[in-house]
Design a protein around this motif. Sequence first.
Motif, PDB file in Angstrom:
ATOM      1  N   LYS A  45       0.824  -1.222   0.000  1.00 32.32           N
ATOM      2  CA  LYS A  45       0.000   0.000   0.000  1.00 32.32           C
ATOM      3  C   LYS A  45       0.855   1.269   0.000  1.00 32.32           C
ATOM      4  CE  LYS A  45      -4.541  -1.005   1.897  1.00 32.32           C
ATOM      5  NZ  LYS A  45      -5.560  -0.618   2.871  1.00 32.32           N
ATOM      6  N   VAL A  46       1.944   1.284   0.790  1.00 28.39           N
ATOM      7  CA  VAL A  46       2.651   2.565   0.995  1.00 28.39           C
ATOM      8  C   VAL A  46       3.837   2.761   0.061  1.00 28.39           C
ATOM      9  CG1 VAL A  46       1.955   2.507   3.418  1.00 28.39           C
ATOM     10  CG2 VAL A  46       4.281   1.843   2.807  1.00 28.39           C
ATOM     11  N   THR A  48       7.669   2.705  -1.408  1.00 30.64           N
ATOM     12  CA  THR A  48       9.040   2.798  -0.880  1.00 30.64           C
ATOM     13  C   THR A  48       9.444   4.246  -0.708  1.00 30.64           C
ATOM     14  OG1 THR A  48       9.901   2.835  -3.139  1.00 30.64           O
ATOM     15  CG2 THR A  48       9.775   0.695  -2.064  1.00 30.64           C
ATOM     16  N   GLY A  50      10.483   5.973   2.171  1.00 28.02           N
ATOM     17  CA  GLY A  50      10.480   6.617   3.486  1.00 28.02           C
ATOM     18  C   GLY A  50       9.739   7.942   3.483  1.00 28.02           C
ATOM     19  N   LEU A  51       9.888   8.699   4.554  1.00 27.37           N
ATOM     20  CA  LEU A  51       9.306  10.038   4.663  1.00 27.37           C
ATOM     21  C   LEU A  51      10.435  11.046   4.830  1.00 27.37           C
ATOM     22  CD1 LEU A  51       6.287   9.588   7.133  1.00 27.37           C
ATOM     23  CD2 LEU A  51       6.209   9.805   4.640  1.00 27.37           C
ATOM     24  N   VAL A  55       8.754  16.146   7.058  1.00 23.16           N
ATOM     25  CA  VAL A  55       7.435  15.593   7.423  1.00 23.16           C
ATOM     26  C   VAL A  55       7.453  15.132   8.881  1.00 23.16           C
ATOM     27  CG1 VAL A  55       5.821  13.704   6.972  1.00 23.16           C
ATOM     28  CG2 VAL A  55       6.886  14.903   5.060  1.00 23.16           C
ATOM     29  N   ILE A  56       8.541  14.473   9.256  1.00 21.74           N
ATOM     30  CA  ILE A  56       8.644  13.990  10.643  1.00 21.74           C
ATOM     31  C   ILE A  56       8.751  15.170  11.599  1.00 21.74           C
ATOM     32  CG2 ILE A  56      10.006  12.549  12.201  1.00 21.74           C
ATOM     33  CD1 ILE A  56      10.814  10.976   9.629  1.00 21.74           C
ATOM     34  N   LYS A  58       7.470  18.071  11.148  1.00 26.05           N
ATOM     35  CA  LYS A  58       6.123  18.666  11.209  1.00 26.05           C
ATOM     36  C   LYS A  58       5.240  17.863  12.165  1.00 26.05           C
ATOM     37  CE  LYS A  58       2.107  19.257   8.241  1.00 26.05           C
ATOM     38  NZ  LYS A  58       1.528  18.671   7.041  1.00 26.05           N
ATOM     39  N   ALA A  59       5.383  16.554  12.110  1.00 22.91           N
ATOM     40  CA  ALA A  59       4.604  15.702  13.004  1.00 22.91           C
ATOM     41  C   ALA A  59       5.002  15.964  14.458  1.00 22.91           C
ATOM     42  CB  ALA A  59       4.813  14.230  12.647  1.00 22.91           C
ATOM     43  N   GLN A  60       6.312  16.125  14.698  1.00 22.94           N
ATOM     44  CA  GLN A  60       6.769  16.381  16.057  1.00 22.94           C
ATOM     45  C   GLN A  60       6.283  17.744  16.552  1.00 22.94           C
ATOM     46  OE1 GLN A  60       7.931  14.308  18.153  1.00 22.94           O
ATOM     47  NE2 GLN A  60       8.227  15.799  19.805  1.00 22.94           N
TER      48      GLN A  60
ATOM     49  N   TYR B   3       7.017   7.289   0.924  1.00 23.07           N
ATOM     50  CA  TYR B   3       5.853   6.489   1.320  1.00 23.07           C
ATOM     51  C   TYR B   3       4.571   7.286   1.036  1.00 23.07           C
ATOM     52  CZ  TYR B   3       8.796   3.315   4.166  1.00 23.07           C
ATOM     53  OH  TYR B   3       9.729   2.405   4.609  1.00 23.07           O
ATOM     54  N   ASP B   4       3.558   6.560   0.638  1.00 22.86           N
ATOM     55  CA  ASP B   4       2.228   7.153   0.504  1.00 22.86           C
ATOM     56  C   ASP B   4       1.311   6.434   1.485  1.00 22.86           C
ATOM     57  OD1 ASP B   4      -0.223   7.465  -2.229  1.00 22.86           O
ATOM     58  OD2 ASP B   4      -0.225   8.133  -0.140  1.00 22.86           O
ATOM     59  N   PHE B   5       1.054   7.114   2.605  1.00 24.68           N
ATOM     60  CA  PHE B   5       0.216   6.501   3.637  1.00 24.68           C
ATOM     61  C   PHE B   5      -1.271   6.797   3.426  1.00 24.68           C
ATOM     62  CE2 PHE B   5       3.392   4.642   6.010  1.00 24.68           C
ATOM     63  CZ  PHE B   5       4.346   5.501   6.524  1.00 24.68           C
ATOM     64  N   LEU B   8      -3.701   4.019   3.895  1.00 28.85           N
ATOM     65  CA  LEU B   8      -3.505   3.208   5.100  1.00 28.85           C
ATOM     66  C   LEU B   8      -4.646   3.440   6.088  1.00 28.85           C
ATOM     67  CD1 LEU B   8      -1.072   1.361   5.495  1.00 28.85           C
ATOM     68  CD2 LEU B   8      -0.158   3.025   7.093  1.00 28.85           C
ATOM     69  N   ALA B  25      -2.707  12.922  15.463  1.00 31.59           N
ATOM     70  CA  ALA B  25      -2.062  14.088  14.840  1.00 31.59           C
ATOM     71  C   ALA B  25      -0.764  13.663  14.157  1.00 31.59           C
ATOM     72  CB  ALA B  25      -1.791  15.159  15.904  1.00 31.59           C
ATOM     73  N   ILE B  26       0.008  12.795  14.820  1.00 32.30           N
ATOM     74  CA  ILE B  26       1.259  12.316  14.216  1.00 32.30           C
ATOM     75  C   ILE B  26       0.958  11.546  12.928  1.00 32.30           C
ATOM     76  CG2 ILE B  26       3.214  10.734  14.492  1.00 32.30           C
ATOM     77  CD1 ILE B  26       3.192  11.376  17.487  1.00 32.30           C
ATOM     78  N   SER B  29      -0.141  13.752  10.172  1.00 34.20           N
ATOM     79  CA  SER B  29       1.012  14.497   9.646  1.00 34.20           C
ATOM     80  C   SER B  29       1.832  13.630   8.702  1.00 34.20           C
ATOM     81  CB  SER B  29       1.909  14.987  10.782  1.00 34.20           C
ATOM     82  OG  SER B  29       1.242  15.919  11.583  1.00 34.20           O
ATOM     83  N   PHE B  30       1.864  12.317   8.964  1.00 34.55           N
ATOM     84  CA  PHE B  30       2.576  11.393   8.075  1.00 34.55           C
ATOM     85  C   PHE B  30       1.794  11.159   6.776  1.00 34.55           C
ATOM     86  CE2 PHE B  30       5.563  11.067  11.123  1.00 34.55           C
ATOM     87  CZ  PHE B  30       5.642   9.961  11.968  1.00 34.55           C
ATOM     88  N   ALA B 117       7.555  11.678  17.481  1.00 34.21           N
ATOM     89  CA  ALA B 117       7.044  11.306  16.162  1.00 34.21           C
ATOM     90  C   ALA B 117       8.051  10.413  15.446  1.00 34.21           C
ATOM     91  CB  ALA B 117       6.753  12.572  15.343  1.00 34.21           C
ATOM     92  N   TYR B 121       7.636   6.709  13.853  1.00 34.97           N
ATOM     93  CA  TYR B 121       8.008   6.511  12.453  1.00 34.97           C
ATOM     94  C   TYR B 121       8.994   5.345  12.313  1.00 34.97           C
ATOM     95  CZ  TYR B 121      10.369   7.356   7.996  1.00 34.97           C
ATOM     96  OH  TYR B 121      10.933   7.198   6.750  1.00 34.97           O
TER      97      TYR B 121
END
Lengths: 191, 178
Positions: A45-46, A48, A50-51, A55-56, A58-60, B3-5, B8, B25-26, B29-30, B117, B121
């Motif tokens: 589904k996702v 290859t 990584g991110l 992005v990480i 922003k999540a933090q 990655y395309d989540f 998911l 939220a995390i 954001s992903f 986060a 991940y």
Amino acid sequence: MAEKFNAEELRNMLSDSSSDDYEKNPMLSGDAPREISPPNKIKQKVGTGGLADSVIDKAQKAVQNSNVDFRPTGLEQLGQIKEVYALAKNKSTDYTDLDLINMMIAPAMQMKANGGMFGYDLVTTVSDLFVQFLESLTTLDDDILQVINGFISALNVILASDLKGSGGKDGTALVKELSAAWTRLDKKKKA
Amino acid sequence: MSYDFGNLRVLILEDNKPMLEIIRAILFSFGVGEAYGVSNGERGYDLFREYEPDLIIADWMMSPGDGLSFTRKVRTSKDSPNPFVPIILITGFSAKKRVVSARDTGITEFLVKPFTAKDLYTRLVQIIERPRKFIRSDEFFGPDRRRSNKLSDYNGVRRRASDDEKSNNTVNLDVRKR
């Protein structure tokens, strides 16, 4: 006391005997162990790659900018610990010592888990040490309760003064003193 | 490429509402498309059967139905729609006996609270890129509790070799290969 978990539930949750449930397990086999390689559906589904770090980050930031006020929850959980402590101190309960210990571990673990997520790092550090101490116990006596009271007082001060972060040098000194109290207790027990 | 989540579907079992919102939220954001939240294992199993998520994130201590009993049910119940679904157990516990206890119920990954986060991940990447085979035996059904890396002894809680050195919130489920 508003019991989130009852003593029997806590005993089951915190016990080590997970294998008992496998007796009549339909997924288990009477044959030799075998390996199964299920399809990697998530990967399908996702894809290859990584991110990106952005992005990480922003999540933090979403975590750090959370406007949740942990203090009321923390004080409520500390209140649960105080209630159990009072029961143990006054010996006014039918609960066993282990039940009382588990009833303190549960809210202390919640404080450890949640404090740092919402900016109260010292709450996590002190609660972590507190949980380790509680998990080392099998009985309660006056000396042990004195150490427990030390942890309760420390957490009380941190929350009452709304002390976020690690607490700097004072925070370090506090943790050191609580650890020293545990060590002194150990030495006294061994003597 | 990344990655395309977006497609998911994640199920989160967490009884602390602010924590649940932070996890969502995390994930959002992903770029995760769907993230359902529920506050206990019993209701969580119902939603698991209804939504068939691609990934589950479950807290340990919940009531009624904690994270471990939920995991056992997912792995071993006759009506489980997907006994192979990856399960990340999140908890404040980090002592070895707790990790072993959780591992033996069939969780896929273990994540200690509080976490960042990046910690979450890292766990997702492990699931995507290093999926565990499953083991079926008399006493266990779940992800292989061993890894093929060269551990000769399991001496307690430790990080994977691939973890960020600065992160201290992840726990290695790897055990000695017998």
